[in-house]
Structure formats: structure tokens, C-alpha cells
Write a protein that holds these residues in place. Sequence first.
Motif, PDB file in Angstrom:
ATOM      1  N   VAL A  25      44.517  16.709  39.261  1.00  0.00           N
ATOM      2  CA  VAL A  25      43.122  16.917  39.674  1.00  0.00           C
ATOM      3  C   VAL A  25      43.091  17.655  41.010  1.00  0.00           C
ATOM      4  N   THR A  26      43.942  17.229  41.949  1.00  0.00           N
ATOM      5  CA  THR A  26      43.989  17.872  43.264  1.00  0.00           C
ATOM      6  C   THR A  26      44.361  19.345  43.139  1.00  0.00           C
ATOM      7  N   ASP A  27      45.408  19.632  42.361  1.00  0.00           N
ATOM      8  CA  ASP A  27      45.837  21.027  42.183  1.00  0.00           C
ATOM      9  C   ASP A  27      44.735  21.868  41.550  1.00  0.00           C
ATOM     10  N   THR A  28      44.085  21.320  40.526  1.00  0.00           N
ATOM     11  CA  THR A  28      43.032  22.072  39.828  1.00  0.00           C
ATOM     12  C   THR A  28      41.863  22.376  40.762  1.00  0.00           C
ATOM     13  N   LEU A  29      41.413  21.357  41.494  1.00  0.00           N
ATOM     14  CA  LEU A  29      40.266  21.554  42.381  1.00  0.00           C
ATOM     15  C   LEU A  29      40.591  22.493  43.544  1.00  0.00           C
ATOM     16  N   MET A  30      41.801  22.378  44.090  1.00  0.00           N
ATOM     17  CA  MET A  30      42.178  23.264  45.196  1.00  0.00           C
ATOM     18  C   MET A  30      42.352  24.709  44.721  1.00  0.00           C
ATOM     19  N   MET A  31      42.834  24.898  43.491  1.00  0.00           N
ATOM     20  CA  MET A  31      42.910  26.261  42.938  1.00  0.00           C
ATOM     21  C   MET A  31      41.512  26.839  42.777  1.00  0.00           C
ATOM     22  N   GLU A  32      40.575  25.998  42.323  1.00  0.00           N
ATOM     23  CA  GLU A  32      39.184  26.446  42.189  1.00  0.00           C
ATOM     24  C   GLU A  32      38.616  26.846  43.553  1.00  0.00           C
ATOM     25  N   LEU A  33      38.908  26.058  44.567  1.00  0.00           N
ATOM     26  CA  LEU A  33      38.427  26.372  45.912  1.00  0.00           C
ATOM     27  C   LEU A  33      38.985  27.713  46.390  1.00  0.00           C
ATOM     28  N   SER A  34      40.292  27.915  46.245  1.00  0.00           N
ATOM     29  CA  SER A  34      40.884  29.170  46.732  1.00  0.00           C
ATOM     30  C   SER A  34      40.345  30.362  45.950  1.00  0.00           C
ATOM     31  N   TRP A  35      40.133  30.193  44.660  1.00  0.00           N
ATOM     32  CA  TRP A  35      39.588  31.293  43.854  1.00  0.00           C
ATOM     33  C   TRP A  35      38.155  31.627  44.287  1.00  0.00           C
ATOM     34  N   GLN A  36      37.349  30.592  44.519  1.00  0.00           N
ATOM     35  CA  GLN A  36      35.968  30.822  44.956  1.00  0.00           C
ATOM     36  C   GLN A  36      35.928  31.457  46.345  1.00  0.00           C
ATOM     37  N   MET A  37      36.885  31.092  47.192  1.00  0.00           N
ATOM     38  CA  MET A  37      36.940  31.712  48.516  1.00  0.00           C
ATOM     39  C   MET A  37      37.284  33.197  48.395  1.00  0.00           C
ATOM     40  N   LYS A  38      38.220  33.529  47.511  1.00  0.00           N
ATOM     41  CA  LYS A  38      38.566  34.942  47.305  1.00  0.00           C
ATOM     42  C   LYS A  38      37.369  35.714  46.750  1.00  0.00           C
ATOM     43  N   GLN A  39      36.651  35.094  45.824  1.00  0.00           N
ATOM     44  CA  GLN A  39      35.474  35.747  45.250  1.00  0.00           C
ATOM     45  C   GLN A  39      34.396  35.954  46.312  1.00  0.00           C
ATOM     46  N   ALA A  40      34.191  34.939  47.167  1.00  0.00           N
ATOM     47  CA  ALA A  40      33.184  35.061  48.231  1.00  0.00           C
ATOM     48  C   ALA A  40      33.578  36.149  49.219  1.00  0.00           C
ATOM     49  N   GLU A  41      34.879  36.240  49.512  1.00  0.00           N
ATOM     50  CA  GLU A  41      35.354  37.280  50.419  1.00  0.00           C
ATOM     51  C   GLU A  41      35.159  38.665  49.810  1.00  0.00           C
ATOM     52  N   LYS A  42      35.430  38.770  48.523  1.00  0.00           N
ATOM     53  CA  LYS A  42      35.246  40.046  47.822  1.00  0.00           C
ATOM     54  C   LYS A  42      33.771  40.464  47.832  1.00  0.00           C
ATOM     55  N   LEU A  43      32.882  39.516  47.549  1.00  0.00           N
ATOM     56  CA  LEU A  43      31.444  39.819  47.583  1.00  0.00           C
ATOM     57  C   LEU A  43      30.971  40.194  48.974  1.00  0.00           C
ATOM     58  N   GLN A  44      31.529  39.518  49.982  1.00  0.00           N
ATOM     59  CA  GLN A  44      31.155  39.829  51.358  1.00  0.00           C
ATOM     60  C   GLN A  44      31.596  41.250  51.718  1.00  0.00           C
ATOM     61  N   ARG A  45      32.801  41.657  51.296  1.00  0.00           N
ATOM     62  CA  ARG A  45      33.265  43.024  51.547  1.00  0.00           C
ATOM     63  C   ARG A  45      32.372  44.045  50.859  1.00  0.00           C
ATOM     64  N   GLU A  46      31.991  43.725  49.614  1.00  0.00           N
ATOM     65  CA  GLU A  46      31.111  44.646  48.882  1.00  0.00           C
ATOM     66  C   GLU A  46      29.758  44.789  49.572  1.00  0.00           C
ATOM     67  N   ARG A  47      29.222  43.667  50.079  1.00  0.00           N
ATOM     68  CA  ARG A  47      27.945  43.734  50.801  1.00  0.00           C
ATOM     69  C   ARG A  47      28.074  44.546  52.088  1.00  0.00           C
ATOM     70  N   ASP A  48      29.202  44.349  52.802  1.00  0.00           N
ATOM     71  CA  ASP A  48      29.425  45.105  54.038  1.00  0.00           C
ATOM     72  C   ASP A  48      29.539  46.600  53.744  1.00  0.00           C
ATOM     73  N   ASN A  49      30.267  46.936  52.672  1.00  0.00           N
ATOM     74  CA  ASN A  49      30.423  48.349  52.293  1.00  0.00           C
ATOM     75  C   ASN A  49      29.081  48.959  51.914  1.00  0.00           C
ATOM     76  N   GLU A  50      28.289  48.200  51.175  1.00  0.00           N
ATOM     77  CA  GLU A  50      26.963  48.686  50.765  1.00  0.00           C
ATOM     78  C   GLU A  50      26.079  48.914  51.982  1.00  0.00           C
ATOM     79  N   TYR A  51      26.164  47.996  52.947  1.00  0.00           N
ATOM     80  CA  TYR A  51      25.375  48.130  54.170  1.00  0.00           C
ATOM     81  C   TYR A  51      25.802  49.373  54.948  1.00  0.00           C
TER      82      TYR A  51
END
Length: 198
Positions: A25-51
Motif C-alpha cells: 500500500v505504501t509503495d503504491t500510494l507513494m508512486m501515485e504521489l510522485s507521478w502526480q507531482m511530475k504531472q503537476a510540474e509538467k502542467l506548470q511548465r506548460e502554463r509558464d511557456n504559454e504565458y
Amino acid sequence: MALTPWFRWNEPQFRHAQKSPADMVTDTLMMELSWQMKQAEKLQRERDNEYRRLKTGVDYSWLISYNKSSYDITPGERLELEDTCSKIHPSFCGPVILRFRQMITEYEPEVQEVSHLFRTVLQEALEKMKEDEEAKKLARQWSNNKRAMSLSLTTFKSRVRIYPFSSDIKTISEDVERCTDSNRRVWSMPEFRQSKKL
């Protein structure tokens, strides 16, 4: 001659120790967290580029090379989150992931806010688990009390049986009969006599 001894080199020398459900459970949830963080970082970069593109009118995004991950949570925070994840029951793992994804799409957080959002979801799950455990405990107590009550009623009913022909029960009529003369009998009903036929 058997060929199996020759092919023993194919077998792994050690067996992987099976992980406990809490570790999985710990491994699964922490993998989900790291994946969501990467996705949020990617979206933030896209927003910065668009700006930047809207501000300057020129798109230089194809020239920029990004690090794979520039933001990561602190080791202390990671240990704290892993400890909280280990308390989550395996049956709650799927609902926690779904709730976390729902909150991510709803709030569209910055990278730094993702771990705080994750902690909030974990706390909600722990509270729900506690409520479910208390409800199960109350249900067990209620069924135990009900069972004990039915057993006590059964024993009470067996003790209170009435035996009408038993002499243990004192009645008023017995006292009256003892006080009266045995030769003279008192009837509570009128005496019916047979009339002689004519």
C-alpha cells in the motif's frame, strides 16, 4: 539420465521476500504521489511557456531543455507520508487514489501543494477507517448484548415456569380449607342434586 541438474543455473539463487500488505500500500500510494507531482510540474511548465509565448509573441519552448524533476519533497516529509501510508488498510488504497486524483483535477495545484493535498486525502482516509472500525465495534457490542440478553431471557423463562399442581405455591383457598372443619365442606358453587323421576 535426467537433464534437470544441468539446468539449475536457470533458477534464481534467491527468492524475493514477499512484501507485507502495508508495504505494498505504501509503495503504491507513494508512486501515485510522485507521478502526480511530475504531472503537476509538467502542467506548470506548460502554463509558464504559454504565458511567456503570449507575453513575448515568440515560442522558444523547443529550445528549452528541462531536468527530469526539479522539485522533490524533503526526506522528513517523505518519511512522514510513508508512515501515514502504512496505516492505510489495503481495502482503502483504491479509494484513496481515486480521491487524490479527483482533488488534483478539481484544484489543479502547484507542484509544492501536491504533497499537502496528498496528506489531506490520507487523513480523510484514516478518519473514515476509524469511523468504520467504531461502527463495527458498536455492531459487535450490540450483537453480543443482544445474544446475552436472549440467553438471560431464556434462563429467566426456564426458572419462572408455573407448575399448577405443585404444592410449593401457597394460595388463599388452602388457608381457608385448613381453618375450616374438615367434616363440613363449603362449596363455592351451588350444589346440584338429581331430582327423582316421578
